[in-house]
Design a protein around this motif. Structure first.
Motif, short mmCIF file in Angstrom:
data_model
loop_
_atom_site.label_atom_id
_atom_site.label_comp_id
_atom_site.label_asym_id
_atom_site.label_seq_id
_atom_site.Cartn_x
_atom_site.Cartn_y
_atom_site.Cartn_z
N MET A 76 0.80 -1.24 -0.22
CA MET A 76 -0.04 -0.05 -0.12
C MET A 76 0.92 1.21 0.03
N PRO A 77 2.10 1.39 0.73
CA PRO A 77 2.84 2.57 0.58
C PRO A 77 3.31 2.75 -0.92
N PHE A 78 3.70 1.66 -1.42
CA PHE A 78 4.07 1.84 -2.99
C PHE A 78 2.91 2.28 -3.75
N PHE A 79 1.94 1.68 -3.74
CA PHE A 79 0.60 2.21 -4.71
C PHE A 79 0.20 3.84 -4.11
N THR A 80 0.26 3.92 -2.77
CA THR A 80 -0.22 5.33 -2.45
C THR A 80 0.79 6.39 -3.07
N ASN A 81 2.06 5.99 -3.11
CA ASN A 81 3.25 6.98 -3.90
C ASN A 81 2.65 7.02 -5.24
N LEU A 82 2.43 5.95 -5.94
CA LEU A 82 1.96 5.96 -7.45
C LEU A 82 0.78 6.97 -7.56
N LEU A 83 -0.11 6.83 -6.63
CA LEU A 83 -1.21 7.43 -6.90
C LEU A 83 -1.27 9.00 -6.53
N ASP A 84 -0.40 9.24 -5.55
CA ASP A 84 0.01 10.53 -5.29
C ASP A 84 1.02 11.26 -6.42
N ASN A 85 1.79 10.41 -7.17
CA ASN A 85 2.71 11.09 -8.22
C ASN A 85 2.47 9.95 -9.44
N PRO A 86 1.46 10.28 -10.22
CA PRO A 86 1.18 9.58 -11.51
C PRO A 86 1.79 10.09 -12.67
N GLU A 87 2.60 11.13 -12.73
CA GLU A 87 3.17 11.79 -13.74
C GLU A 87 4.30 10.81 -14.28
N ASN A 88 4.34 10.59 -15.63
CA ASN A 88 5.38 9.84 -16.27
C ASN A 88 5.41 8.46 -15.90
N ILE A 89 4.30 7.49 -15.34
CA ILE A 89 4.35 6.25 -15.14
C ILE A 89 3.33 5.47 -16.16
N LYS A 90 3.76 4.38 -16.32
CA LYS A 90 3.06 3.70 -17.26
C LYS A 90 2.94 2.12 -16.38
N ILE A 91 1.83 1.35 -16.47
CA ILE A 91 1.71 0.37 -15.87
C ILE A 91 1.20 -0.85 -17.02
N ILE A 92 1.96 -1.88 -16.99
CA ILE A 92 1.30 -3.15 -17.63
C ILE A 92 0.87 -4.29 -16.62
N LEU A 93 -0.17 -4.58 -16.91
CA LEU A 93 -0.72 -5.43 -15.88
C LEU A 93 -1.02 -6.94 -16.52
N ARG A 94 -0.48 -8.16 -16.10
CA ARG A 94 -0.74 -9.51 -16.67
C ARG A 94 -0.98 -10.11 -15.58
N GLY A 95 -2.33 -10.94 -15.63
CA GLY A 95 -3.19 -11.53 -14.57
C GLY A 95 -4.43 -10.81 -14.44
#
Length: 130
Positions: A76-95
């Motif tokens: 959750m601390p990682f995902f919170t950081n992502l959500l707080d700073n979404p600039e220049n982030i791309k995610i690929i999800l498998r599953g």
């Protein structure tokens, strides 16, 4: 710095795959890319380091390999950081993980078919994103 993060979300630590052809291929062909892998069973020190890398990067691609309904509460601390700073982030999800998909729905992401495990297919998918 350009960053590639490989995140495995599994039900148990025994399911973690420690040799990964995706990472090996990227290390061989993308020398300028900072590459790091972690999982939902990683210790707090590793997760803190991941958040620091994320904050310091210019551009980040996160490849998430997940199982259905695997618990990712430790992340959750990682995902919170992502959500707080979404600039220049791309995610690929498998599953498939409905809870995770709901959480990252506001972030730019692509879903790779769950049965896509061949390195060639994944590299072709990456080529479409870069």
């Amino acid at each position: 710095m350009n960053l590639f993060l490989y995140l495995q979300i599994t039900d148990s630590p025994e399911e973690i795959k420690f040799s990964n052809p995706i990472i090996a291929s990227l290390k061989e062909h993308q020398k300028e890319l900072m590459i790091h892998d972690f999982d939902n069973h990683s210790d707090i020190l590793n997760l803190s380091y991941i958040n620091k890398l994320l904050n310091d990067s210019d551009s980040t691609l996160i490849f998430i390999d997940t199982n259905f309904n695997s618990n990712f509460s430790k992340l959750m601390p990682f995902f919170t950081n992502l959500l707080d700073n979404p600039e220049n982030i791309k995610i690929i999800l498998r599953g498939n993980n409905p809870s995770l998909e709901k959480m990252i729905s506001i972030l730019p992401h692509s879903k790779i078919p769950e049965n896509t495990y061949g390195l060639e297919q994944i590299v072709q998918f990456f080529a479409k994103i870069f």
